[in-house]
Structure formats: C-alpha cells, structure tokens
Design a protein around this motif. Structure first.
Motif, short mmCIF file in Angstrom:
data_model
loop_
_atom_site.label_atom_id
_atom_site.label_comp_id
_atom_site.label_asym_id
_atom_site.label_seq_id
_atom_site.Cartn_x
_atom_site.Cartn_y
_atom_site.Cartn_z
N UNK A 164 0.85 -1.18 0.00
CA UNK A 164 0.00 0.00 0.00
C UNK A 164 0.89 1.24 0.00
N UNK A 165 0.59 2.21 -0.84
CA UNK A 165 1.36 3.45 -0.82
C UNK A 165 1.11 4.22 0.48
N UNK A 166 2.08 5.02 0.86
CA UNK A 166 1.97 5.79 2.11
C UNK A 166 0.76 6.71 2.11
N UNK A 167 0.42 7.29 0.97
CA UNK A 167 -0.73 8.20 0.90
C UNK A 167 -2.03 7.45 1.16
N UNK A 168 -2.12 6.20 0.69
CA UNK A 168 -3.33 5.41 0.95
C UNK A 168 -3.43 5.00 2.41
N UNK A 169 -2.29 4.70 3.02
CA UNK A 169 -2.29 4.37 4.45
C UNK A 169 -2.80 5.55 5.26
N UNK A 170 -2.32 6.74 4.93
CA UNK A 170 -2.74 7.95 5.64
C UNK A 170 -4.23 8.22 5.40
N UNK A 171 -4.70 8.02 4.18
CA UNK A 171 -6.09 8.25 3.86
C UNK A 171 -7.01 7.28 4.61
N UNK A 172 -6.60 6.01 4.70
CA UNK A 172 -7.39 5.03 5.45
C UNK A 172 -7.48 5.43 6.92
N UNK A 173 -6.39 5.94 7.48
CA UNK A 173 -6.41 6.41 8.88
C UNK A 173 -7.36 7.59 9.04
N UNK A 174 -7.30 8.52 8.12
CA UNK A 174 -8.17 9.70 8.21
C UNK A 174 -9.64 9.32 8.11
N UNK A 209 -13.42 1.09 21.41
CA UNK A 209 -11.96 1.18 21.50
C UNK A 209 -11.31 -0.18 21.34
N UNK A 210 -11.97 -1.23 21.77
CA UNK A 210 -11.38 -2.57 21.69
C UNK A 210 -11.37 -3.14 20.28
N UNK A 211 -12.00 -2.48 19.32
CA UNK A 211 -12.10 -3.04 17.97
C UNK A 211 -11.10 -2.46 16.98
N UNK A 212 -10.20 -1.58 17.43
CA UNK A 212 -9.27 -1.01 16.45
C UNK A 212 -7.85 -1.02 16.96
N UNK A 213 -6.93 -0.97 16.03
CA UNK A 213 -5.50 -0.89 16.34
C UNK A 213 -4.83 0.05 15.35
N UNK A 214 -5.43 1.21 15.16
CA UNK A 214 -4.94 2.14 14.14
C UNK A 214 -4.46 3.43 14.81
N UNK A 215 -3.38 3.97 14.28
CA UNK A 215 -2.80 5.19 14.82
C UNK A 215 -3.58 6.41 14.36
N UNK A 216 -3.46 7.47 15.13
CA UNK A 216 -4.06 8.74 14.73
C UNK A 216 -3.27 9.28 13.54
N UNK A 217 -3.94 9.82 12.51
CA UNK A 217 -3.25 10.31 11.32
C UNK A 217 -2.23 11.41 11.64
N UNK A 218 -1.16 11.43 10.89
CA UNK A 218 -0.12 12.44 11.09
C UNK A 218 -0.64 13.84 10.82
N UNK A 219 -1.61 13.96 9.93
CA UNK A 219 -2.14 15.29 9.60
C UNK A 219 -2.83 15.94 10.80
N UNK A 220 -3.33 15.14 11.74
CA UNK A 220 -3.94 15.72 12.94
C UNK A 220 -2.89 16.34 13.85
N UNK A 221 -1.71 15.75 13.88
CA UNK A 221 -0.64 16.30 14.72
C UNK A 221 -0.18 17.65 14.22
N UNK A 222 -0.18 17.86 12.90
CA UNK A 222 0.28 19.13 12.35
C UNK A 222 -0.67 20.27 12.71
N UNK A 223 -1.93 19.96 12.99
CA UNK A 223 -2.89 20.98 13.36
C UNK A 223 -2.59 21.58 14.73
N UNK A 224 -1.94 20.81 15.58
CA UNK A 224 -1.69 21.24 16.95
C UNK A 224 -0.28 21.78 17.17
N UNK A 225 0.50 21.85 16.14
CA UNK A 225 1.88 22.34 16.29
C UNK A 225 1.99 23.78 15.89
#
Length: 86
Positions: free
Chosen positions: A36-46, A70-86
């Motif tokens: 999977x390309x990195x952009x698709x991984x990020x899009x799936x997370x979003x 909460x018990x049904x997922x194992x996905x990280x928060x998208x990187x784009x959300x972190x940029x909003x808080x910096x």
C-alpha cells in the motif's frame, strides 16, 4: 433537519462498511505484504478516525451506544492531525 433516523442508518452502514474493509486495522503493517502506498495508508487512517469521531458525536446526541468501540481497532491517529496542533 429532523432526519435523525436516516442519519443514524447511513452512519451505521458507513461504520460497518469501514469495519468490513479493515479500516480499523493499522495498514502500516501491510506495507511489505500488500504494497500500500503511504498516501493510501494515511487516507485510510483519516477515514477511520473521521468515522470514529462522528460515531462518538452522534452517540452523545442520540443517546445510543457507540458502534466503533476502543477494543475493535489498532490504528494510529493520522499524522495530519498532529500538524494541526503544532
């Protein structure tokens, strides 16, 4: 607008479709296996986190139980959300 039942129905269908497609599993572990390309991984997370937040908001509005637990997922928060808080 008075369409609470229709909104609940469509959101439930979207949540079940996302779970069926595996959006609740972190696709980063599939990079080597499925390529999977990195952009698709990020899009799936979003997409998953947008559905998760919408599920929590609608559950608090309608008083219904949340679909995406909460018990049904194992996905990280998208990187784009972190940029909003910096």
């Amino acid at each position: 607008m008075g369409s609470d039942a229709a909104g609940w129905l469509h959101q439930g269908m979207a949540n079940r479709l996302a779970l069926d497609m595996g959006f609740n599993m972190d696709p980063a572990v599939l990079v080597g296996a499925v390529a999977l390309p990195a952009i698709e991984i990020e899009l799936r997370r979003q997409i998953y986190w947008a559905l998760y937040c919408h599920d929590k908001l609608s559950a608090s509005y309608t008083g219904r139980v949340c679909t995406l637990l909460v018990s049904t997922f194992s996905i990280l928060i998208p990187e784009s959300l972190f940029s909003c808080f910096q």
